[in-house]
Motif scaffolding. Sequence first.
Motif, mmCIF file in Angstrom:
data_model
loop_
_atom_site.group_PDB
_atom_site.id
_atom_site.type_symbol
_atom_site.label_atom_id
_atom_site.label_comp_id
_atom_site.label_asym_id
_atom_site.label_seq_id
_atom_site.Cartn_x
_atom_site.Cartn_y
_atom_site.Cartn_z
ATOM 1 N N THR A 59 0.841 -1.195 0.000
ATOM 2 C CA THR A 59 0.000 0.000 0.000
ATOM 3 C C THR A 59 0.876 1.246 0.000
ATOM 4 N N VAL A 60 0.487 2.207 -0.810
ATOM 5 C CA VAL A 60 1.245 3.443 -0.972
ATOM 6 C C VAL A 60 0.305 4.614 -0.742
ATOM 7 N N ASN A 61 0.711 5.571 0.110
ATOM 8 C CA ASN A 61 -0.135 6.749 0.257
ATOM 9 C C ASN A 61 0.126 7.717 -0.890
ATOM 10 N N LEU A 62 -0.729 8.717 -1.029
ATOM 11 C CA LEU A 62 -0.626 9.660 -2.139
ATOM 12 C C LEU A 62 0.707 10.404 -2.120
ATOM 13 N N GLY A 63 1.196 10.750 -0.923
ATOM 14 C CA GLY A 63 2.487 11.437 -0.816
ATOM 15 C C GLY A 63 3.611 10.597 -1.392
ATOM 16 N N SER A 91 -12.823 -9.847 -3.397
ATOM 17 C CA SER A 91 -13.527 -9.526 -2.159
ATOM 18 C C SER A 91 -13.874 -8.042 -2.162
ATOM 19 N N ASP A 92 -14.723 -7.618 -1.225
ATOM 20 C CA ASP A 92 -15.052 -6.195 -1.113
ATOM 21 C C ASP A 92 -13.791 -5.370 -0.877
ATOM 22 N N GLU A 93 -12.887 -5.876 -0.056
ATOM 23 C CA GLU A 93 -11.643 -5.153 0.232
ATOM 24 C C GLU A 93 -10.798 -4.997 -1.039
ATOM 25 N N GLN A 94 -10.701 -6.048 -1.830
ATOM 26 C CA GLN A 94 -9.925 -5.978 -3.068
ATOM 27 C C GLN A 94 -10.577 -5.028 -4.074
ATOM 28 N N VAL A 95 -11.911 -5.047 -4.162
ATOM 29 C CA VAL A 95 -12.604 -4.120 -5.059
ATOM 30 C C VAL A 95 -12.359 -2.686 -4.600
ATOM 31 N N SER A 96 -12.377 -2.457 -3.304
ATOM 32 C CA SER A 96 -12.103 -1.114 -2.780
ATOM 33 C C SER A 96 -10.691 -0.673 -3.148
ATOM 34 N N GLU A 97 -9.724 -1.578 -3.069
ATOM 35 C CA GLU A 97 -8.350 -1.256 -3.474
ATOM 36 C C GLU A 97 -8.307 -0.911 -4.958
ATOM 37 N N LEU A 98 -9.022 -1.692 -5.766
ATOM 38 C CA LEU A 98 -9.085 -1.417 -7.202
ATOM 39 C C LEU A 98 -9.708 -0.041 -7.452
ATOM 40 N N ASP A 100 -9.580 2.453 -5.611
ATOM 41 C CA ASP A 100 -8.663 3.499 -5.151
ATOM 42 C C ASP A 100 -7.516 3.761 -6.122
ATOM 43 N N ASP A 101 -7.372 2.925 -7.148
ATOM 44 C CA ASP A 101 -6.338 3.194 -8.152
ATOM 45 C C ASP A 101 -6.633 4.564 -8.776
ATOM 46 N N PRO A 102 -5.615 5.409 -8.968
ATOM 47 C CA PRO A 102 -5.858 6.759 -9.494
ATOM 48 C C PRO A 102 -6.628 6.791 -10.815
ATOM 49 N N ASN A 103 -6.367 5.863 -11.714
ATOM 50 C CA ASN A 103 -7.085 5.864 -12.998
ATOM 51 C C ASN A 103 -8.552 5.465 -12.831
ATOM 52 N N VAL A 104 -8.807 4.481 -11.985
ATOM 53 C CA VAL A 104 -10.187 4.067 -11.727
ATOM 54 C C VAL A 104 -10.914 5.197 -11.010
ATOM 55 N N ARG A 105 -10.262 5.765 -10.008
ATOM 56 C CA ARG A 105 -10.852 6.875 -9.244
ATOM 57 C C ARG A 105 -11.170 8.057 -10.164
ATOM 58 N N ARG A 106 -10.274 8.343 -11.101
ATOM 59 C CA ARG A 106 -10.485 9.458 -12.036
ATOM 60 C C ARG A 106 -11.755 9.222 -12.858
#
Length: 163
Positions: A59-63, A91-98, A100-106
């Motif tokens: 896991t990597v934070n935005l900074g 899983s729900d946790e894995q989907v949430s991680e997906l 959170d990817d910057p391209n998906v989030r965009r």
Amino acid sequence: MDLYALRWIKVTSKYPIRFMELSDDSQSICLAMYSWQWDQRMWDLVYNGILHSVAAGGTVNLGAWSILRFDLANAQYPKNQDREIVTAQLSDEQVSELMDDPNVRRVLDSYDIRWSAAQFRDLIPSWPETRLARPADPAWFADDVPSGPDSGHDRPERGKADG
């Protein structure tokens, strides 16, 4: 500390100093960035471990993402053009991680979409690995899960010989 098995890479700022925290399963260390980078050869080793850990799902934070320039490092390691992330297998946790990817989030933010993991899974059955900004988590690809409607469950387990 195992630099090739980091679970968390975090960069924060307390002006004018940036700090980087690395954590594996058993310990963590936080130092000013200049302390990590003062010896270029040592920094190269640390950075390679960080890249390996990020590629393995750390896991990597935005900074850390912006300061350590993973977007540029990622370009050096081409993604598998054929792989799709099948959201039904996550899983729900894995989907949430997906999500959170910057391209998906965009994409989600551009349409002002605020879905739960279950809604994302229902409405987006798969996402191409090549459309991610970050390396895909290897756990998102289940090699032993059959794909397609006619797939049988008789595939050999990993590590076992056919026949």
